[in-house]
Design a protein around this motif. Sequence first.
Motif, PDB file in Angstrom:
ATOM      1  N   LYS A 226       9.915   8.362  10.242  1.00 33.19           N
ATOM      2  CA  LYS A 226       8.749   7.928  11.000  1.00 33.19           C
ATOM      3  C   LYS A 226       8.027   6.710  10.425  1.00 33.19           C
ATOM      4  N   SER A 227       8.359   6.292   9.206  1.00 35.24           N
ATOM      5  CA  SER A 227       7.623   5.189   8.593  1.00 35.24           C
ATOM      6  C   SER A 227       8.564   4.223   7.877  1.00 35.24           C
ATOM      7  N   GLU A 228       8.650   3.017   8.402  1.00 32.85           N
ATOM      8  CA  GLU A 228       9.448   1.978   7.757  1.00 32.85           C
ATOM      9  C   GLU A 228       8.849   1.608   6.404  1.00 32.85           C
ATOM     10  N   GLU A 229       7.523   1.632   6.315  1.00 33.64           N
ATOM     11  CA  GLU A 229       6.864   1.310   5.044  1.00 33.64           C
ATOM     12  C   GLU A 229       7.230   2.327   3.971  1.00 33.64           C
ATOM     13  N   PHE A 230       7.291   3.593   4.349  1.00 40.07           N
ATOM     14  CA  PHE A 230       7.691   4.612   3.390  1.00 40.07           C
ATOM     15  C   PHE A 230       9.114   4.359   2.909  1.00 40.07           C
ATOM     16  N   ARG A 231      10.019   4.047   3.818  1.00 40.72           N
ATOM     17  CA  ARG A 231      11.415   3.818   3.422  1.00 40.72           C
ATOM     18  C   ARG A 231      11.514   2.682   2.417  1.00 40.72           C
ATOM     19  N   GLY A 232      10.774   1.616   2.637  1.00 41.87           N
ATOM     20  CA  GLY A 232      10.827   0.492   1.717  1.00 41.87           C
ATOM     21  C   GLY A 232      10.330   0.856   0.335  1.00 41.87           C
ATOM     22  N   LEU A 233       9.232   1.603   0.267  1.00 38.73           N
ATOM     23  CA  LEU A 233       8.676   2.007  -1.019  1.00 38.73           C
ATOM     24  C   LEU A 233       9.566   3.039  -1.705  1.00 38.73           C
ATOM     25  N   TRP A 234      10.146   3.928  -0.926  1.00 41.51           N
ATOM     26  CA  TRP A 234      11.015   4.966  -1.490  1.00 41.51           C
ATOM     27  C   TRP A 234      12.251   4.342  -2.150  1.00 41.51           C
ATOM     28  N   ALA A 235      12.769   3.287  -1.558  1.00 39.68           N
ATOM     29  CA  ALA A 235      13.973   2.638  -2.092  1.00 39.68           C
ATOM     30  C   ALA A 235      13.722   1.957  -3.429  1.00 39.68           C
ATOM     31  N   ALA A 236      12.452   1.712  -3.785  1.00 41.89           N
ATOM     32  CA  ALA A 236      12.142   1.040  -5.044  1.00 41.89           C
ATOM     33  C   ALA A 236      12.310   1.956  -6.257  1.00 41.89           C
ATOM     34  N   HIS A 237      12.345   3.281  -6.044  1.00 39.68           N
ATOM     35  CA  HIS A 237      12.533   4.254  -7.126  1.00 39.68           C
ATOM     36  C   HIS A 237      11.427   4.218  -8.181  1.00 39.68           C
ATOM     37  N   ASP A 238      10.232   3.798  -7.804  1.00 37.99           N
ATOM     38  CA  ASP A 238       9.115   3.826  -8.742  1.00 37.99           C
ATOM     39  C   ASP A 238       8.600   5.254  -8.877  1.00 37.99           C
ATOM     40  N   VAL A 239       8.209   5.626 -10.089  1.00 38.20           N
ATOM     41  CA  VAL A 239       7.639   6.947 -10.330  1.00 38.20           C
ATOM     42  C   VAL A 239       6.359   6.787 -11.148  1.00 38.20           C
ATOM     43  N   ALA A 240       5.393   7.651 -10.890  1.00 37.37           N
ATOM     44  CA  ALA A 240       4.135   7.629 -11.633  1.00 37.37           C
ATOM     45  C   ALA A 240       3.439   8.965 -11.439  1.00 37.37           C
ATOM     46  N   ASP A 241       2.597   9.302 -12.390  1.00 37.58           N
ATOM     47  CA  ASP A 241       1.798  10.515 -12.275  1.00 37.58           C
ATOM     48  C   ASP A 241       0.407  10.136 -11.804  1.00 37.58           C
ATOM     49  N   LYS A 242      -0.308  11.098 -11.259  1.00 40.46           N
ATOM     50  CA  LYS A 242      -1.672  10.833 -10.797  1.00 40.46           C
ATOM     51  C   LYS A 242      -2.603  10.850 -11.996  1.00 40.46           C
ATOM     52  N   GLY A 243      -3.530   9.933 -12.060  1.00 37.13           N
ATOM     53  CA  GLY A 243      -4.415   9.850 -13.206  1.00 37.13           C
ATOM     54  C   GLY A 243      -5.852   9.633 -12.801  1.00 37.13           C
ATOM     55  N   PHE A 244      -6.373   8.430 -13.065  1.00 39.02           N
ATOM     56  CA  PHE A 244      -7.755   8.116 -12.724  1.00 39.02           C
ATOM     57  C   PHE A 244      -7.817   6.659 -12.290  1.00 39.02           C
ATOM     58  N   GLY A 245      -8.921   6.302 -11.672  1.00 43.49           N
ATOM     59  CA  GLY A 245      -9.062   4.925 -11.216  1.00 43.49           C
ATOM     60  C   GLY A 245     -10.219   4.785 -10.253  1.00 43.49           C
ATOM     61  N   VAL A 246     -10.180   3.713  -9.478  1.00 45.01           N
ATOM     62  CA  VAL A 246     -11.244   3.404  -8.525  1.00 45.01           C
ATOM     63  C   VAL A 246     -10.623   3.118  -7.165  1.00 45.01           C
ATOM     64  N   LYS A 247     -11.221   3.646  -6.121  1.00 43.99           N
ATOM     65  CA  LYS A 247     -10.765   3.409  -4.764  1.00 43.99           C
ATOM     66  C   LYS A 247     -11.895   2.813  -3.925  1.00 43.99           C
ATOM     67  N   GLU A 248     -11.521   1.849  -3.093  1.00 44.09           N
ATOM     68  CA  GLU A 248     -12.445   1.268  -2.119  1.00 44.09           C
ATOM     69  C   GLU A 248     -12.174   1.923  -0.773  1.00 44.09           C
ATOM     70  N   LEU A 249     -13.204   2.504  -0.182  1.00 46.67           N
ATOM     71  CA  LEU A 249     -13.063   3.196   1.099  1.00 46.67           C
ATOM     72  C   LEU A 249     -13.976   2.558   2.131  1.00 46.67           C
ATOM     73  N   ARG A 250     -13.568   2.663   3.395  1.00 49.04           N
ATOM     74  CA  ARG A 250     -14.424   2.272   4.521  1.00 49.04           C
ATOM     75  C   ARG A 250     -14.653   3.526   5.366  1.00 49.04           C
ATOM     76  N   HIS A 251     -15.780   4.190   5.119  1.00 51.96           N
ATOM     77  CA  HIS A 251     -16.026   5.481   5.750  1.00 51.96           C
ATOM     78  C   HIS A 251     -16.638   5.288   7.130  1.00 51.96           C
ATOM     79  N   PRO A 252     -16.209   6.051   8.120  1.00 51.94           N
ATOM     80  CA  PRO A 252     -16.717   5.860   9.486  1.00 51.94           C
ATOM     81  C   PRO A 252     -18.184   6.223   9.659  1.00 51.94           C
ATOM     82  N   VAL A 253     -18.764   6.996   8.746  1.00 51.62           N
ATOM     83  CA  VAL A 253     -20.156   7.421   8.876  1.00 51.62           C
ATOM     84  C   VAL A 253     -21.083   6.623   7.968  1.00 51.62           C
ATOM     85  N   VAL A 254     -20.742   6.480   6.690  1.00 51.77           N
ATOM     86  CA  VAL A 254     -21.650   5.843   5.735  1.00 51.77           C
ATOM     87  C   VAL A 254     -21.193   4.454   5.303  1.00 51.77           C
TER      88      VAL A 254
END
Length: 311
Positions: A226-254
């Motif tokens: 269902k996702s061409e973008e997923f296929r492209g990223l999956w083929a790169a074979h990158d692996v990582a664990d979840k850690g910490f960081g900062v995310k920029e969001l655009r929330h529909p309410v606030v």
Amino acid sequence: MPTPGRTTLTCADARILVSMDQRTELSEFLRSRRARLNPGDVGLTPHGGRRRVPGLRREELSQLAGVSVAYYTRLEQGRGQNVSAAVLDAIADALRLTRAERDHLTHLARPAARRTRKAPGRPQRVRPAVQHLIDAMNDVPAYVIGRRLDIIGWNRMACALLGDFDVVPAGQRNMAWQIFLDPATRELYVEWERKAADIVALLRLQTGCYPDDPRLTALVGELSVKSEEFRGLWAAHDVADKGFGVKELRHPVVGPLTLSYETLVLPADPGQQLVTYHAEPGSASAESLGLLASWTLGTAERTERSARPGT
């Protein structure tokens, strides 16, 4: 940007693409890690004239790792038997692998090392004490992810920030599914491409730990179809664990939010991690997160009143 769900990839193609055959996975992973390094990156002088393919050659990597070219070639072709931890460490050092990549290499090259990590058939559950903990975080969006990046627990602020998991079908209550196939989630993340790459790297790490998990294979297959973008990223074979960081969001309410996230491993619950979001104290995002908390609480109170008999 391709629209999720519109692709000519067939289900048969997807089964080939997401094959969890360990020899194929190991071979493709090692080749992808070699391809990202040049001789100059690791202190070698290029030789042999023009290169037909990018990255280190097998003989160069063998030299760095201190193993024979023939031995490394057998390993990269998935024909290495009983490879030692010392050899894997040497190859990991030569390839400059991260901790997550080292773990992934071990899972692929030494299947016996992961036999105790088979994914059980029963559904994962959040312990009541953990659910009580995140429910008590009135102003902090918090949720728990399990195997396959399934979202298995959440509080009301997580629903207010990321989407109402209470009404999402169980099969879609998954971080990877949400990122690639839910338009609202795609719109939420300002740097969607970066978030998508992180999610695929996490999912790839899961496949190394649980290669025989049919639900994990099915999830990767669905995303691949269902996702061409997923296929492209999956083929790169990158692996990582979840850690910490900062995310920029655009929330529909606030509106715009800049939030830090932390990932806490739950030692008593194998495969489960608690994720929290918070804003810098005194920032505009902290004020907006407070407004979101108030709005959510007001909505919950109105819903509770409307559900009472006679109202």
